[in-house]
Design an enzyme around this catalytic site. Structure first.
Site, PDB file in Angstrom:
ATOM      1  N   TYR A 102      41.782  27.414  32.928  1.00  0.00           N
ATOM      2  CA  TYR A 102      41.408  26.452  33.971  1.00  0.00           C
ATOM      3  C   TYR A 102      40.947  25.138  33.330  1.00  0.00           C
ATOM      4  CZ  TYR A 102      41.545  30.373  37.314  1.00  0.00           C
ATOM      5  OH  TYR A 102      41.934  31.446  38.082  1.00  0.00           O
TER       6      TYR A 102
ATOM      7  N   PRO B 233      41.446  32.861  49.059  1.00  0.00           N
ATOM      8  CA  PRO B 233      41.127  33.469  50.358  1.00  0.00           C
ATOM      9  C   PRO B 233      41.210  32.486  51.527  1.00  0.00           C
ATOM     10  CG  PRO B 233      39.110  33.080  49.122  1.00  0.00           C
ATOM     11  CD  PRO B 233      40.249  32.788  48.175  1.00  0.00           C
TER      12      PRO B 233
ATOM     13  N   GLY C  94      43.071  26.033  51.084  1.00  0.00           N
ATOM     14  CA  GLY C  94      42.648  25.012  52.057  1.00  0.00           C
ATOM     15  C   GLY C  94      43.352  25.127  53.399  1.00  0.00           C
TER      16      GLY C  94
ATOM     17  N   LEU D  35      43.793  27.551  55.525  1.00  0.00           N
ATOM     18  CA  LEU D  35      43.125  28.286  56.610  1.00  0.00           C
ATOM     19  C   LEU D  35      41.879  27.557  57.124  1.00  0.00           C
ATOM     20  CD1 LEU D  35      43.627  31.909  55.230  1.00  0.00           C
ATOM     21  CD2 LEU D  35      44.525  31.035  57.401  1.00  0.00           C
TER      22      LEU D  35
ATOM     23  N   GLY E 146      42.221  24.817  58.471  1.00  0.00           N
ATOM     24  CA  GLY E 146      42.784  24.162  59.643  1.00  0.00           C
ATOM     25  C   GLY E 146      42.912  22.654  59.489  1.00  0.00           C
ATOM     26  N   LYS E 147      42.539  22.129  58.308  1.00  0.00           N
ATOM     27  CA  LYS E 147      42.580  20.661  58.170  1.00  0.00           C
ATOM     28  C   LYS E 147      43.975  20.134  57.839  1.00  0.00           C
ATOM     29  CE  LYS E 147      41.085  20.745  53.355  1.00  0.00           C
ATOM     30  NZ  LYS E 147      40.057  20.408  52.387  1.00  0.00           N
TER      31      LYS E 147
HETATM   32  N1  LIG Z   1      43.912  35.300  39.135  1.00  0.00           N
HETATM   33  C1  LIG Z   1      44.725  34.351  39.530  1.00  0.00           C
HETATM   34  O1  LIG Z   1      45.916  34.319  39.183  1.00  0.00           O
HETATM   35  C2  LIG Z   1      44.184  33.285  40.432  1.00  0.00           C
HETATM   36  C3  LIG Z   1      45.064  32.436  41.133  1.00  0.00           C
HETATM   37  C4  LIG Z   1      44.499  31.493  41.997  1.00  0.00           C
HETATM   38  C5  LIG Z   1      43.117  31.387  42.123  1.00  0.00           C
HETATM   39  N2  LIG Z   1      42.293  32.213  41.412  1.00  0.00           N
HETATM   40  C6  LIG Z   1      40.810  32.145  41.545  1.00  0.00           C
HETATM   41  O2  LIG Z   1      40.479  32.168  42.921  1.00  0.00           O
HETATM   42  C7  LIG Z   1      39.704  31.030  43.261  1.00  0.00           C
HETATM   43  C8  LIG Z   1      40.010  30.635  44.696  1.00  0.00           C
HETATM   44  O3  LIG Z   1      41.394  30.429  44.923  1.00  0.00           O
HETATM   45  P1  LIG Z   1      42.022  28.980  45.155  1.00  0.00           P
HETATM   46  O4  LIG Z   1      41.139  27.985  44.539  1.00  0.00           O
HETATM   47  O5  LIG Z   1      43.435  29.070  44.722  1.00  0.00           O
HETATM   48  O6  LIG Z   1      42.102  28.837  46.735  1.00  0.00           O
HETATM   49  P2  LIG Z   1      41.073  28.822  47.959  1.00  0.00           P
HETATM   50  O7  LIG Z   1      39.745  29.283  47.539  1.00  0.00           O
HETATM   51  O8  LIG Z   1      41.765  29.508  49.050  1.00  0.00           O
HETATM   52  O9  LIG Z   1      41.036  27.264  48.340  1.00  0.00           O
HETATM   53  C9  LIG Z   1      40.227  26.345  47.657  1.00  0.00           C
HETATM   54  C10 LIG Z   1      40.548  24.933  48.144  1.00  0.00           C
HETATM   55  O10 LIG Z   1      40.463  24.866  49.551  1.00  0.00           O
HETATM   56  C11 LIG Z   1      39.806  23.668  49.960  1.00  0.00           C
HETATM   57  N3  LIG Z   1      38.529  24.097  50.564  1.00  0.00           N
HETATM   58  C12 LIG Z   1      37.596  24.949  50.040  1.00  0.00           C
HETATM   59  N4  LIG Z   1      36.583  25.144  50.911  1.00  0.00           N
HETATM   60  C13 LIG Z   1      36.882  24.447  52.011  1.00  0.00           C
HETATM   61  C14 LIG Z   1      36.224  24.265  53.238  1.00  0.00           C
HETATM   62  N5  LIG Z   1      35.079  24.880  53.528  1.00  0.00           N
HETATM   63  N6  LIG Z   1      36.812  23.455  54.159  1.00  0.00           N
HETATM   64  C15 LIG Z   1      37.981  22.833  53.900  1.00  0.00           C
HETATM   65  N7  LIG Z   1      38.648  22.962  52.743  1.00  0.00           N
HETATM   66  C16 LIG Z   1      38.107  23.765  51.801  1.00  0.00           C
HETATM   67  C17 LIG Z   1      39.621  22.838  48.690  1.00  0.00           C
HETATM   68  O11 LIG Z   1      40.787  22.061  48.441  1.00  0.00           O
HETATM   69  P3  LIG Z   1      41.133  20.666  49.153  1.00  0.00           P
HETATM   70  O12 LIG Z   1      39.825  20.041  49.543  1.00  0.00           O
HETATM   71  O13 LIG Z   1      41.913  19.919  48.138  1.00  0.00           O
HETATM   72  O14 LIG Z   1      41.989  21.065  50.329  1.00  0.00           O
HETATM   73  C18 LIG Z   1      39.545  23.899  47.625  1.00  0.00           C
HETATM   74  O15 LIG Z   1      39.932  23.406  46.374  1.00  0.00           O
HETATM   75  C19 LIG Z   1      40.088  29.997  42.193  1.00  0.00           C
HETATM   76  O16 LIG Z   1      39.110  28.981  42.060  1.00  0.00           O
HETATM   77  C20 LIG Z   1      40.190  30.887  40.975  1.00  0.00           C
HETATM   78  O17 LIG Z   1      38.898  31.175  40.461  1.00  0.00           O
HETATM   79  C21 LIG Z   1      42.815  33.163  40.586  1.00  0.00           C
END
Ligand SMILES: NC(=O)c1ccc[n+]([C@@H]2O[C@H](COP(=O)([O-])OP(=O)(O)OC[C@H]3O[C@@H](n4cnc5c(N)ncnc54)[C@H](OP(=O)(O)O)[C@@H]3O)[C@@H](O)[C@H]2O)c1
Length: 310
Positions: A61, A207, A211, A213, A215-216
């Protein structure tokens, strides 16, 4: 369900964590555009103060930046934070020693003597599961990690990892996979059920579906960067699910869509690790805790997500 081993029990007590991919990643998350070190620090602090005490990072990362930032933030907080990081199985890493060397690098960047969970980020194209697990077992024995897990392992490979570690008398603590209302493969193919049966914690990444889900984003306002192309087929179908999530959130005193998305994964028995770019997102995500949707609401969300995913 198998009785939980004392080493891995702590993971089952954690309801939600914080993902740290956003910390320093420019390729997918555009670190440096709209958010930077101070925003990320605040996201960490708000989460820690709200009781989120489990951070998931990885050596890749931000090319090590995420681990280094975590190290810095840990020095600035009094809260006890549990740390999970990951080994990336580059094809040129084919010896058992590669794991120990990589973990030493992570420990140096985070500036700690050991982590709580060390995960294999993806199955290796070179090292077979037995070899990888043998190397993980050595990381436990050397005291550099308290427990070990895998990530992006399908059920068959996960079971092989579980059995292989069992031969070293070490439990497989977790399998970190993509799991959200918009990606239910782990639920549909039986991986989640098998995890519960064997006491393996299923850690749900993305999860909030990066971003979506919340809804933005919609067809007229797609997410920036690579997400736009990746989600071009899903975006036009999202409307009814987002509407239902908003309704359910309102019935629980005005919970946001992101909170509903996270609560759904918790209701399913997974441990979500949402990423947050700033204090506001972190604060909101922490509000996924302290309440539960009803079974009927979970079932309605399942049905709505099924109609999008089928
Ligand atoms: N093991 C693996 O292969 C793998 C792969 C992916 C992720 N991960 C891990 O899982 C974690 C989470 O997954 P992810 O980061 O891919 O996706 P996520 O948690 O589903 O989405 C995070 C993104 O959603 C937006 N967001 C977060 N909270 C919000 C809120 N309350 N309201 C509106 N927008 C919001 C932000 O992006 P914007 O503001 O730009 O929209 C943020 O960067 C990662 O940080 C990482 O640690 C692991």
């Amino acid at each position: 369900m198998t009785e939980l081993s004392s080493e891995t029990r702590f993971l089952h007590a954690i309801e939600m964590g914080l993902g740290a991919w956003q910390w320093g990643d420019r390729i997918v998350w555009q670190y440096g555009h709209g958010y930077g070190p101070e925003e990320v620090r605040q996201a960490f602090q708000v989460s820690a103060n709200e009781g989120i005490r489990f951070v998931d990072t990885a050596e890749i990362y931000g090319n090590g930046r995420s681990e280094r930032m975590l190290g810095q933030f840990l020095k600035e907080t009094d809260q006890p934070i549990l740390i999970a990081t990951k080994f990336f199985p580059w094809p040129w890493r084919f010896t058992k020693g590669a794991l120990q060397r990589a973990l030493k690098g992570s420990l140096a960047r985070i500036d700690v003597e050991s982590v709580d969970l060390y995960q294999i980020h993806w199955p290796s194209p070179i090292m077979n599961t037995d070899r990888l697990m043998g190397a993980l077992a050595e990381c436990v024995r050397s005291g550099m990690t308290r427990t070990v897990g895998v990530s992006n392992f399908g059920q068959t490979r996960m079971l092989a990892a579980y059995s292989s570690l069992a031969r070293h008398n070490i439990p497989l603590a977790s399998n970190q996979v993509h799991y959200s209302l918009l990606n239910r493969a782990a639920e549909k193919d039986g991986t989640l059920a098998r995890c519960k049966e064997l006491g393996i914690r299923l850690i749900a990444y993305s999860p909030i579906e990066k971003g979506l889900l919340s809804g933005k984003y919609n067809v007229d306002n797609p997410p920036p960067g690579s997400r736009s192309a990746n989600y071009s087929r899903l975006l036009p179908k999202l409307g009814p699910l987002i509407k239902l999530m908003t309704e359910i959130g309102q019935d629980h005193g005005g919970k946001s869509n992101a909170q509903v998305a996270l609560n759904w994964t918790i209701c399913k028995g997974a441990l979500p690790i949402p990423g947050a770019k700033n204090a506001e997102q972190a604060q909101q995500n922490a509000g996924a805790l302290g309440w539960r949707m009803t079974e009927a609401e979970v079932a309605r969300l399942d049905e709505s997500s099924d109609s999008i995913l089928e």
